[in-house]
Design an enzyme around this catalytic site. Structure first.
Site, PDB file in Angstrom:
ATOM      1  CD  GLU A 134      -0.434   0.744   4.442  1.00 49.87           C
ATOM      2  OE1 GLU A 134       0.296  -0.245   4.587  1.00 49.87           O
ATOM      3  OE2 GLU A 134      -1.673   0.658   4.325  1.00 49.87           O
ATOM      4  NE  ARG A 190      -6.429   0.291   0.417  1.00 51.60           N
ATOM      5  CZ  ARG A 190      -6.454  -0.409   1.533  1.00 51.60           C
ATOM      6  NH1 ARG A 190      -5.967   0.103   2.643  1.00 51.60           N
ATOM      7  NH2 ARG A 190      -6.951  -1.620   1.562  1.00 51.60           N
ATOM      8  CG  HIS A 220      -2.039  -1.008   1.096  1.00 50.95           C
ATOM      9  ND1 HIS A 220      -2.627  -1.618   2.171  1.00 50.95           N
ATOM     10  CD2 HIS A 220      -2.681  -1.493   0.001  1.00 50.95           C
ATOM     11  CE1 HIS A 220      -3.578  -2.441   1.747  1.00 50.95           C
ATOM     12  NE2 HIS A 220      -3.625  -2.379   0.430  1.00 50.95           N
ATOM     13  CD  GLU A 279      -2.208  -3.010   8.961  1.00 54.24           C
ATOM     14  OE1 GLU A 279      -1.658  -1.913   8.746  1.00 54.24           O
ATOM     15  OE2 GLU A 279      -2.954  -3.557   8.144  1.00 54.24           O
ATOM     16  CG  HIS A 295      -0.084  -3.952   5.046  1.00 56.29           C
ATOM     17  ND1 HIS A 295      -1.010  -3.552   4.121  1.00 56.29           N
ATOM     18  CD2 HIS A 295       0.344  -5.173   4.635  1.00 56.29           C
ATOM     19  CE1 HIS A 295      -1.139  -4.486   3.191  1.00 56.29           C
ATOM     20  NE2 HIS A 295      -0.331  -5.488   3.482  1.00 56.29           N
TER      21      HIS A 295
END
Lengths: 93, 312
Positions: free
Chosen positions: B75, B130, B72, B273, B199
């Site tokens: 990020e 994204r 993405h 994440e 991510h």
């Protein structure tokens, strides 16, 4: 370059499953052009959404009328992006 | 431009060209450890590179660990962390016993910019982009979510069929060349034992499944290892993480990367994440790149060491 002046990121707290569903309804309102950074998941977990300037008032009214509590996580997205760019330029200089 | 990878500034965000140039420098400085492989091309024709860290001198496909960052594009802390990981591997080999033992027996593949078109677009036009940049027939909306484009319950709930949404799954499984390139690489390699897709943000360590609430067959081991990894991460700077399956910890997500890799038999399939501070989301200040990378590295080492010590 895309301009994010006046865009806010709101942090919404959905207390129960019904409120999670309410935020999912908000997610489906395409005309508001919302960008969910952290989508509606379980009750108690926070939801972060970037709201374009033109939709800020409508979204806040929706949340308030639905009894959803929220706070402003980022007041002005563009201000943060400008800071980020300045840092990168400073490094390059 | 930095003259070498020692003077490269790991405390700021970099453009795609700068990261690609960093990769070339790292390869040039460590010819016996690092090589660069092109696994494909993006929709807009950019090369997709993977760094291979290997101590083997033979043409063999040793058991391997895959790490990717930046699928993405917005990020940014993930691509920045990936760059730091690459340098860390070269610095710690022959210095850190655990990493040395891993690299003496396994290869590590690191894809620092998994979505180069999207990343370039975040630097030139839209910082908050994204998706990929592929064109979709019949609509002006561009790109697909490469984390919904894998052949794992593709198109089922937890992804969108609307090309204008952020979770649009794309035309078909692997329709995004950024995804297909990895699929081909993994299937040709046949010996990848851990696959870690990184991510940001939310501070989570997740494992399959995302498309169903049913537990994965290895759920117990994956959960125990996730706990150990999160404990190691938290010990570095005190950052708090949650862990669990994608479905039960966040929400249903069909067509995602690690559901596919797990389905391919890669038991240690995880997705991170990385940190936010609760205030910045994707706009994490550059001063936090190195602390984020440092703590994530501790978790990665836990997973890599476990993979090395538990062959299957």
């Amino acid at each position: 370059r895309e301009d994010f002046v006046g865009h806010q990121v709101l942090r919404i707290l959905a207390a129960d499953e019904a409120q999670v569903q309410t935020v999912k309804e908000l997610e489906e309102l395409e005309h508001l052009q919302l960008d969910f950074w952290r989508g509606p998941a379980q009750p108690g977990s926070s939801i972060d959404v970037r709201v374009p300037f033109a939709s800020v008032q409508a979204v806040k009214m929706f949340l308030e009328s639905s009894g959803l509590s929220y706070s402003i996580m980022i007041e002005d997205v563009q201000a943060l992006l400008d800071e980020e760019q300045e840092q990168m330029f400073a490094f390059q200089a | 431009r930095a003259a070498n990878t020692d003077t490269f500034n790991y405390e700021t965000y970099h453009t795609l060209d700068e990261i690609y140039s960093f990769m070339d420098m790292l390869v040039a400085e460590n010819p016996n450890l690092v090589s660069k492989i092109q696994i494909g091309k993006t929709y807009e024709g950019r090369p997709i590179f993977v760094l291979k860290f290997s101590t083997s001198t033979k043409e063999e496909k040793r058991p391997a660990i895959w790490i990717d960052t930046g699928i993405h594009s917005r990020e940014w802390v993930t691509q920045a962390s990936g760059t730091w990981f690459a340098k860390k591997i070269t610095k710690d080999y022959k210095q850190d016993k655990t990493l040395t033992s891993i690299l003496d027996n396994m290869d590590i593949f690191l894809e620092i910019v998994t979505n180069p078109d999207g990343y370039a677009f975040t630097h030139s036009k839209n910082r908050l982009w994204r998706k990929t940049r592929s064109r979709n027939d019949g609509t002006s909306c561009v790109g697909a979510d490469p984390n919904r484009n894998w052949d794992a319950a593709f198109g089922k709930p937890g992804a969108s069929g609307n090309p204008c949404t952020e979770t649009y799954h794309g035309k078909a499984p692997n329709s995004e060349s950024e995804v297909k390139s990895i699929v081909d690489f993994v299937q040709n390699h046949k010996n990848i034992k851990a696959f870690i897709s990184i991510h940001s943000y939310s501070q989570l360590l997740l494992y399959p499944y995302g498309y169903t609430k049913d537990p994965a067959p290895d759920q117990q081991e994956l959960d125990q290892l996730a706990k150990a990894a999160v404990d190691a991460l938290s010990a570095v700077h005190g950052t708090k993480y949650k862990y669990g399956s994608i479905y039960t910890t966040i929400y249903q997500a069909s067509g995602n990367t690690v559901d596919w890799t797990y389905g391919q038999g890669i038991k240690y399939s995880y997705t991170f994440e990385l940190r936010d501070t609760g205030r910045y989301g994707f706009l994490l200040p550059a001063a936090q790149i190195v602390p984020t990378a440092e703590e994530t590295w501790a978790a990665l080492m836990t997973i890599m060491d476990h993979t090395h010590k538990h062959p299957y």
